[in-house]
Design a protein around this motif. Structure first.
Motif, short mmCIF file in Angstrom:
data_model
loop_
_atom_site.label_atom_id
_atom_site.label_comp_id
_atom_site.label_asym_id
_atom_site.label_seq_id
_atom_site.Cartn_x
_atom_site.Cartn_y
_atom_site.Cartn_z
N THR A 1 -6.82 -0.40 7.74
CA THR A 1 -6.16 -0.15 6.45
C THR A 1 -6.61 1.18 5.86
O THR A 1 -5.80 1.94 5.30
CB THR A 1 -6.47 -1.29 5.47
OG1 THR A 1 -6.05 -2.54 6.05
CG2 THR A 1 -5.74 -1.10 4.15
N ARG B 1 2.66 1.63 -3.40
CA ARG B 1 1.71 2.02 -4.43
C ARG B 1 1.34 3.49 -4.32
O ARG B 1 1.06 4.15 -5.33
CB ARG B 1 0.45 1.14 -4.35
CG ARG B 1 -0.49 1.30 -5.52
CD ARG B 1 -1.63 0.30 -5.44
NE ARG B 1 -1.13 -1.05 -5.54
CZ ARG B 1 -0.85 -1.67 -6.68
NH1 ARG B 1 -1.01 -1.01 -7.83
NH2 ARG B 1 -0.42 -2.90 -6.69
N HIS B 2 1.36 4.03 -3.13
CA HIS B 2 1.03 5.44 -2.94
C HIS B 2 2.23 6.34 -3.22
O HIS B 2 2.10 7.39 -3.86
CB HIS B 2 0.53 5.68 -1.52
CG HIS B 2 0.07 7.08 -1.26
ND1 HIS B 2 0.94 8.09 -0.87
CD2 HIS B 2 -1.16 7.66 -1.35
CE1 HIS B 2 0.27 9.20 -0.73
NE2 HIS B 2 -1.01 8.98 -1.00
N ILE C 1 0.84 -1.21 0.00
CA ILE C 1 0.00 0.00 0.00
C ILE C 1 0.87 1.25 0.00
O ILE C 1 0.61 2.22 -0.73
CB ILE C 1 -0.94 -0.01 1.22
CG1 ILE C 1 -1.95 -1.16 1.10
CG2 ILE C 1 -1.67 1.33 1.35
CD1 ILE C 1 -2.82 -1.34 2.32
N LYS D 1 -4.35 4.50 4.94
CA LYS D 1 -4.37 5.20 3.66
C LYS D 1 -4.61 6.70 3.86
O LYS D 1 -4.04 7.53 3.14
CB LYS D 1 -5.46 4.60 2.76
CG LYS D 1 -5.14 3.19 2.26
CD LYS D 1 -6.27 2.65 1.40
CE LYS D 1 -5.94 1.25 0.89
NZ LYS D 1 -7.06 0.69 0.07
#
Length: 278
Positions: A181, A66-67, A63, A185
């Motif tokens: 999660t 990917r960010h 995560i 984010k």
């Protein structure tokens, strides 16, 4: 009731019963680490859906990357698909050769189709193996670049298991991995940005830690908030190897005199009390 697919089985008592082979029985348990005797485990399929620290850390790392570095995660996904397709081609070639060997009616040297297939398969297999070797090297480089963000995933994973252990304090404290999660984010999106990688990691960890604390304290009893803060601090320091385990155990339990038929001496008890009070 009897059916078209019904079969018969014999019990230990010798009685025959009718059953359907498509019948399945699913049983769930809330036990974190259930233990069953061998006669049960050999006749059942046990699936453990509990989250482990390393598995969660890998999910959170994906995560973060990917960010922060979307191109790395996309390269990683494409590489995994490419390597899987190459492995499938190798398996198909092996199956094709085995099929030709089994169906050939003449000598192997006289079967031109089989000889051509073997030559083509050998050349294709060598090309694929070279591609796999290159892909593995590329995958290592991508993983090394992804590991730069491992401090973020480690911190986030550590904090989730602090939340999970709160159920030992009060069964009412239950936290969803999905909601956690989403909170992670949000921390990625709202934490201060920086071109310096270490500064970015530091700001993200600080922001997410504070965010977890504020959001969790909303649902805690007042008497448990200090315990939660202490547990967060200890687990973070443990993950960063900043706590001496022996000293920490002494802090929790105090000094003990190890003599036969004697427990902690009065002086040690007073010292331990002084440590906690003072």
């Amino acid at each position: 009731s009897s059916g078209i697919n019904a079969e018969y089985g014999r019990l230990e008592e010798g009685k025959e019963i009718e059953y359907n082979p498509d019948f399945r029985l699913y049983i769930t348990t809330k036990l974190p680490n259930p233990q069953y005797p061998p006669e049960i485990t050999t006749k059942t399929t046990i699936v453990n859906f509990s989250v482990k620290e390393q598995g969660l850390e890998a999910q959170l790392l994906a995560i973060v990357v990917r960010h922060e570095r979307r191109e790395l995660e996309e390269q990683k996904d494409a590489l995994v698909i490419k390597m899987a397709e190459a492995q499938n081609i190798l398996l198909e070639l092996e199956d094709k050769i085995l099929h030709l060997l089994n169906t050939s009616q003449v000598s192997l040297l006289e079967d031109e189709q089989l000889v051509d297939a073997l030559q083509n398969s050998k050349a294709t297999a060598e090309d694929i193996k070279k591609q796999l070797a290159i892909s593995e090297q590329t995958s290592i480089k991508i993983d090394q670049a992804r590991q730069a963000f491992s401090q973020c995933s480690l911190r986030a994973s550590t904090l989730f298991f602090v939340l999970k252990e709160l159920s030992l304090v009060d069964p009412m404290y239950q936290f969803s991995l999905e909601s956690y999660t989403e909170l992670f984010k949000l921390s990625l999106a709202h934490s201060p940005k920086s071109d310096d990688l270490q500064e970015r990691i530091r700001s993200l960890n600080d922001y997410h830690t504070l965010s977890v604390y504020h959001n969790t304290c909303r649902g805690l009893f007042e008497r448990h908030k200090l315990l939660f803060s202490f547990q967060m601090c200890v687990k973070i320091m443990e993950s960063e190897k900043r706590i001496n385990p022996e000293e920490f155990q002494f802090f929790l339990r105090g000094g003990q005199v190890l003599k036969k038929r004697r427990t902690v001496s009065q002086s040690s008890a007073r010292l331990a009390a002084f440590i906690f009070v003072g």
